[in-house]
Design an enzyme around this catalytic site. Structure first.
Site, PDB file in Angstrom:
ATOM      1  N   GLU A 258       0.810  -1.204   0.000  1.00 49.86           N
ATOM      2  CA  GLU A 258       0.000   0.000   0.000  1.00 49.86           C
ATOM      3  C   GLU A 258       0.853   1.268   0.000  1.00 49.86           C
ATOM      4  OE1 GLU A 258      -3.276   0.477  -0.397  1.00 49.86           O
ATOM      5  OE2 GLU A 258      -2.845   2.615  -0.278  1.00 49.86           O
ATOM      6  N   THR A 307      -6.002   2.604  -5.125  1.00 53.23           N
ATOM      7  CA  THR A 307      -5.783   1.156  -4.997  1.00 53.23           C
ATOM      8  C   THR A 307      -6.551   0.380  -6.062  1.00 53.23           C
ATOM      9  OG1 THR A 307      -5.349   1.145  -2.632  1.00 53.23           O
ATOM     10  CG2 THR A 307      -6.216  -0.868  -3.543  1.00 53.23           C
ATOM     11  N   HIS A 424      -0.990   3.324   4.871  1.00 50.59           N
ATOM     12  CA  HIS A 424      -1.963   4.154   4.158  1.00 50.59           C
ATOM     13  C   HIS A 424      -2.028   5.516   4.828  1.00 50.59           C
ATOM     14  CE1 HIS A 424      -5.764   5.589   2.510  1.00 50.59           C
ATOM     15  NE2 HIS A 424      -5.768   4.580   1.664  1.00 50.59           N
ATOM     16  N   ASP A 484       1.218   0.267  -5.058  1.00 51.72           N
ATOM     17  CA  ASP A 484       0.024   0.598  -5.844  1.00 51.72           C
ATOM     18  C   ASP A 484       0.032   2.028  -6.374  1.00 51.72           C
ATOM     19  OD1 ASP A 484      -0.476   1.589  -3.263  1.00 51.72           O
ATOM     20  OD2 ASP A 484      -2.615   1.100  -3.310  1.00 51.72           O
ATOM     21  N   HIS A 485       0.582   2.958  -5.604  1.00 49.41           N
ATOM     22  CA  HIS A 485       0.612   4.370  -6.029  1.00 49.41           C
ATOM     23  C   HIS A 485       1.443   5.150  -5.035  1.00 49.41           C
ATOM     24  CE1 HIS A 485      -2.340   4.842  -2.830  1.00 49.41           C
ATOM     25  NE2 HIS A 485      -3.039   3.876  -3.383  1.00 49.41           N
TER      26      HIS A 485
HETATM   27  C1  GP9 Z   1      -9.014   0.237   1.110  1.00 50.06           C
HETATM   28  C2  GP9 Z   1      -7.612   0.263   0.653  1.00 50.06           C
HETATM   29  C3  GP9 Z   1      -7.152   1.677   0.367  1.00 50.06           C
HETATM   30  O1  GP9 Z   1      -9.627  -0.993   1.231  1.00 50.06           O
HETATM   31  O2  GP9 Z   1      -7.330  -0.652  -0.317  1.00 50.06           O
HETATM   32  O3  GP9 Z   1      -7.498   2.173  -0.874  1.00 50.06           O
HETATM   33  P1  GP9 Z   1      -6.904   3.559  -1.413  1.00 50.06           P
HETATM   34  O4  GP9 Z   1      -7.401   4.648  -0.509  1.00 50.06           O
HETATM   35  O5  GP9 Z   1      -5.399   3.478  -1.370  1.00 50.06           O
HETATM   36  O6  GP9 Z   1      -7.395   3.680  -2.783  1.00 50.06           O
HETATM   37 MN    MN Z   2      -3.836   2.321  -2.148  1.00 51.56          MN
END
Ligand code: GP9
Ligand code: MN
Length: 717
Positions: A258, A307, A424, A484-485
Site C-alpha cells: 500500500e 488502490t 496508508h 500501488d501508487h
Molecule cells: C481500502 C484500501 C485503500 O480498502 O485498499 O485504498 P486507497 O485509498 O489506497 O485507494
Molecule cells: Mn492504495
C-alpha cells in the site's frame, strides 16, 4: 389526548408525521441493520440529519396538489416507496452486507434470493417497526382519527418546503465533502454515500450513474472492437525465450504494498541523533536478491481510483477511468477477462483475494466476481478489533497471520492477492508495542509517519515470507510485490525534498514526476538470474509479463500492456492523468516536457521533434483504446480468447471456509491444498509474529540468545 394530536389533522401536520417516521426508520436501519463504520462525532451528526433533506424534498411534491384526497394519497405513496426502500435495504444488507443497486435489482437473482425465498430466514422481530405504520396510518385515515385536511397548501408554502429540502441537502453535501473530500467523484464505497447522504440520495445517485454507463454501453457495438483488436495486435510484444514459462505451474502470490514508493527501497532515515535506520530491510533484501526480477523504472498509472485503479491495471492490463472510478461504476456490470479467470480456464488455477477492510470498499465484493476471483476474504473473515485495526481495516501483521488459515485450504496452483493497508495515509503513529521506528521531523505530519508505517509493512511481509518458507509454499510459488501508487501526494513533496538529499528551493515537477515510481519485484524461488532491470514500464505491463512467466500465451487476449522482458517492449509509460508520460529520455509531467539527462525543461526543438510527436500519439492511443474498451464494455463482444464468459452468480463470498473444505473432501486424496498435503492439519502454528518492541528488544539483547521474548512471540499486541 385529542388536542395533543390535533396538529395531525392539518396537511402540514401529516407531512411532519411522515417525515419524522421516515427519519426514525432510517435511524433504525442505520444503527441496527447497517454497519456504517462511524468514526467521529461529526460523522454521527451527519448521519442523524441526512434523511431529512431528501425526505422533505420528496414529500413536498404532494403539498403542491390541491385536491385533498389526491394530495394525501400521493404523500402516502411517496412515503410507502421510501419505506420499502429502507426496509428492503435493511433486509438485503443482512444477507449481502451491502446496499441494493439498480444493477443488482435489475440483473441479478441476488436480490430475489435475498428478498424472495430466503426472506423468511432474514426476518427479525424489529422488522415490525419498519412496516407496522404502513397499516396503522391508512387505518387512522379511514377511521378519521387523522382527518384529511380539506384546505390546500398555498403553492408558496409548498415551494418553501421544497427549497428547505434543497437547502438542507446542500448543507448536508458540503458537510460530507468537508469530512470526505471527493465523496461523489470517487464513490469509494456505497457505505460512504449512505453514511453521508442517506439511502434516498444513494438510490438516485446510483440510478444516475447506471443510466450514464448504460447509455455509453448501449451505443457500443461489436464493430468498435475492430480498432481495439488492431491496436492490441500491433502493440503485442512477444515473450523472450529465456523467460517464457520459467514459473509455469507455480502458485502466484501477489503482495500489494500500500502507498509504497520506490524511493523507500534502500532508503535510510536519519534520526535526531544522526543514526541511520534502514526503513524496509526485508524488501531491500528481496530487491537485491538474485532470485528476484526487480524493476527500478516501474511507474504507477492510477487515477482517482487509487488502490482499485492499480488492481484494474494489474489484473486486466488496461487502465482505470479518466473520470470517476472503474470499480464502483463499471465493476458490477462489465465483462472482464482478468488474470484469475484466464489462469483458471487455461491452467486450472484457483483464486482468492485477502484484504482486511470491508468488502464493499471500492465495490470489490461485486467487481472481484466479474474478474473471476473465486474467493474474497474481506474483514468479515478476520478478527478485527479496535486495537489491531484503523480506519482502513486490519493492520498488516495480524492480516497476513490470520490469512493463512484460509490460504492453506486453497487448491494449488492458486492465484492470490494480499492487499496490505497499514501503510496508508495518514500514516498515523502506532501507540502500542508497534511504536518505536523513528518518526521523521519535517513540517508535515503525513511525511513524518510514512517511514514508520512502511517499516511495519516491511516486517509484516517478512513474517509472511518466513511462513511461506516454513510451510513449503515458498518453493512452488512466484511472489510478486508491487507498490500501488504514491504515498506522499504531489503537493507535499517539497517537504520531502530535504529527506531525499535535494534542495527544496530547486525542487520542480520533474522531481515530483520521478517519485511516481513504485517497486515491482517478481520473486521466483530457485531462479538465480534475477537482478535489477532498468526497463521503463508501468502497471499496465504486469499482466502480460506475469502470464508469459507462467507459460501462458497471450496472443488472443485483449491486453494493452507489454511483457517487460520482451525484446519488443516499448519503453513508453503512459500516465493516466492528462496523458503525461515517462520514457528513458523524457518526462512529461504537469504540462512540461523535461529532458531526463538534465532534469530541465526540454528545448523547443526537442518538443517539436518527431520522437516526441510519436510518443504523445502512442500514449494518447493507449489511453483512448482503454477508455473505449471499458466504457463500451467491449469485452462482452469478444470471443477470440476462447474463454467461457463468467457468471458472477457462481461465486459466493459467504462461508468460504466451508466451501473450500467441501472441495477438499470431494477431491479426497486428489486435493492439492496445503492443508490436505499436510495430512489434514493446519499450518497456522508455523506463523511467527512479533511486535516492533519484541524484535527490538531481541536485537539489543542479542547476546542473551534465550531471552524471554520468543515466549510471547505469537501474540500480536
Ligand atoms: C481500502 C484500501 C485503500 O480498502 O485498499 O485504498 P486507497 O485509498 O489506497 O485507494
Ligand atoms: Mn492504495
Amino acid at each position: 389526548m385529542k388536542a395533543t394530536f390535533k396538529w395531525l389533522n392539518s396537511r402540514l401536520g401529516f407531512f411532519f408525521l411522515l417525515t419524522i417516521l421516515i427519519w426514525a426508520k432510517s435511524m433504525l436501519a442505520y444503527f441496527v441493520d447497517f454497519n456504517l463504520g462511524i468514526e467521529s462525532g461529526f460523522q454521527y451528526f451527519i448521519l442523524l440529519v441526512n434523511p431529512f433533506a431528501t425526505t422533505i424534498l420528496l414529500l413536498s411534491i404532494a403539498l403542491y396538489v390541491r385536491k385533498p384526497k389526491t394530495s394525501y394519497v400521493i404523500m402516502f405513496l411517496i412515503y410507502l416507496a421510501l419505506s420499502v426502500l429502507i426496509y428492503s435495504n435493511a433486509s438485503y444488507y443482512r444477507e449481502f452486507t451491502d446496499f441494493m443497486t439498480i444493477n443488482t435489482i435489475l440483473n441479478s437473482g441476488a436480490v430475489s434470493s435475498g428478498l424472495g425465498e430466503s426472506a423468511l430466514r432474514l426476518l427479525r422481530v424489529h422488522d415490525l417497526l419498519y412496516v407496522i405504520d404502513l397499516v396503522i396510518i391508512p387505518i387512522l385515515l379511514f377511521t378519521k382519527v387523522i382527518k384529511v385536511d380539506k384546505k390546500p397548501i398555498r403553492a408558496r408554502v409548498a415551494l418553501a418546503f421544497s427549497i428547505l429540502g434543497a437547502l438542507i441537502f446542500s448543507a448536508n453535501l458540503s458537510l460530507a465533502e468537508a469530512d470526505r473530500p471527493q465523496l461523489l467523484g470517487r464513490t469509494f464505497s456505497r457505505d460512504y454515500i449512505v453514511k453521508y447522504l442517506g439511502l434516498n440520495f444513494f438510490m438516485a445517485y446510483d440510478g444516475y450513474q447506471t443510466y450514464q454507463t448504460n447509455q455509453v454501453r448501449a451505443e457500443a457495438s461489436p464493430n468498435d472492437l475492430v480498432e481495439v483488436e488492431d491496436y492490441v495486435k500491433e502493440h503485442y510484444a512477444a515473450p523472450s525465450d529465456d523467460m517464457f514459462g520459467i514459473a509455469k505451474g507455480r502458485n502466484v502470490i501477489y503482495i500489494h504494498l500500500e502507498s509504497f514508493q520506490q524511493f523507500l527501497i534502500d532508503y535510510k532515515l536519519t534520526d535526531e541523533n544522526g543514526t541511520e535506520h534502514e526503513v524496509t530491510p526485508f524488501l531491500n533484501s528481496l530487491f537485491h536478491d538474485n532470485q528476484t526480477f526487480a524493476f527500478d523504472n516501474f511507474f504507477h498509472q492510477v487515477n482517482a481510483g487509487k488502490t482499485s485503479d492499480a488492481e484494474t491495471l494489474m489484473e486486466n492490463s488496461f487502465f482505470g477511468l479518466n473520470q470517476g472510478v472503474l470499480f464502483p461504476t463499471l465493476g458490477g456490470s462489465n465483462t472482464f477477462e482478468a488474470a484469475p479467470n484466464i489462469l483458471n480456464q487455461v491452467a486450472g488455477y484457483s483464486s482468492a483475494v485477502f484484504h482486511g477492510n470491508a468488502g464493499t470498499f471500492w465495490n470489490r465484493n461485486e467487481t472481484y466476481k466479474r474478474l473471476g476471483f473465486q474467493n474474497f476474504f474481506d474483514a468479515s473473515y478476520y478478527d478485527v478489533n479496535a486495537e489491531n485495526s484503523f480506519q482502513y481495516g486490519l493492520h498488516d501483521k495480524p492480516f497476513f497471520q490470520q490469512s493463512v488459515q484460509y490460504l492453506e485450504h486453497l487448491q494449488q496452483p492458486f492465484y492470490t492477492k494480499f492487499i496490505a493497508v497499514s501503510n496508508h495515509y495518514p500514516y498515523s503513529q502506532f501507540e502500542n508495542d508497534e511504536a518505536g521506528f523513528p518518526i521523521a521531523t519535517t513540517e508535515d505530519e503525513t511525511i513524518n509517519g510514512y517511514f514508520a508505517t512502511a517499516n511495519y509493512l516491511d516486517a509484516a511481509v517478512s513474517e509472511f515470507f518466513a511462513y511461506l518458507k516454513a510451510s513449503g509454499l515458498y518453493d512452488n510459488s512466484v511472489i510478486v510485490l508491487y507498490g500501488d501508487h504514491y504515498g506522499i501526494s504531489d503537493g507535499r513533496t517539497t517537504e520531502l525534498a530535504s529527506l531525499l538529499g535535494k534542495n527544496p528551493d530547486t525542487w520542480t515537477n520533474y522531481d515530483v514526476a520521478q517519485l511516481q515510481r513504485v517497486p515491482y519485484m517478481i520473486h521466483v524461488p530457485g531462479q538465480t538470474n534475477g537482478g535489477i532491470n532498468h526497463t521503463y514500464g508501468g502497471q499496465v505491463d504486469a499482466l502480460p509479463t506475469l502470464l508469459h512467466l507462467l507459460g501462458v500465451d497471450t496472443t488472443n487476449y485483449i491486453q494493452l500492456g507489454q511483457d517487460l522482458f520482451s525484446p519488443d517492449h516499448d519503453q513508453i509509460v503512459a500516465y493516466r492523468k492528462n496523458n503525461y508520460f515517462f520514457t528513458p529520455n523524457y518526462t512529461y509531467y504537469d504540462n512540461i516536457l523535461y529532458d531526463n539527462t538534465t532534469g530541465q525543461p526540454a528545448t523547443k526543438e526537442q518538443e517539436e521533434s518527431q520522437e516526441i510527436t510519436d510518443i504523445k500519439e502512442k500514449v494518447a492511443k493507449q489511453l483512448e483504446i482503454s477508455d473505449r474498451l471499458v466504457n463500451g464494455d467491449l469485452l462482452r463482444f469478444y470471443t477470440d480468447s476462447g474463454l467461457e464468459p463468467i457468471n458472477a452468480e457462481d461465486f459466493n463470498y459467504k462461508d468460504q471456509l466451508d466451501q473450500l473444505e467441501e472441495i477438499e473432501e470431494t477431491k479426497g486424496t486428489f486435493s492439492t491444498s496445503l492443508y490436505s498435503q499436510n495430512g489434514n492439519k493446519s499450518t497456522s502454528d508455523l506463523y511467527q509474529t512479533k511486535t516492533y518492541k519484541e524484535y527490538h528488544e531481541e536485537s539489543t539483547e542479542s547476546t542473551s540468545a534465550t531471552s524471554a521474548t520468543t515466549e510471547s512471540s505469537t501474540t500480536e499486541k
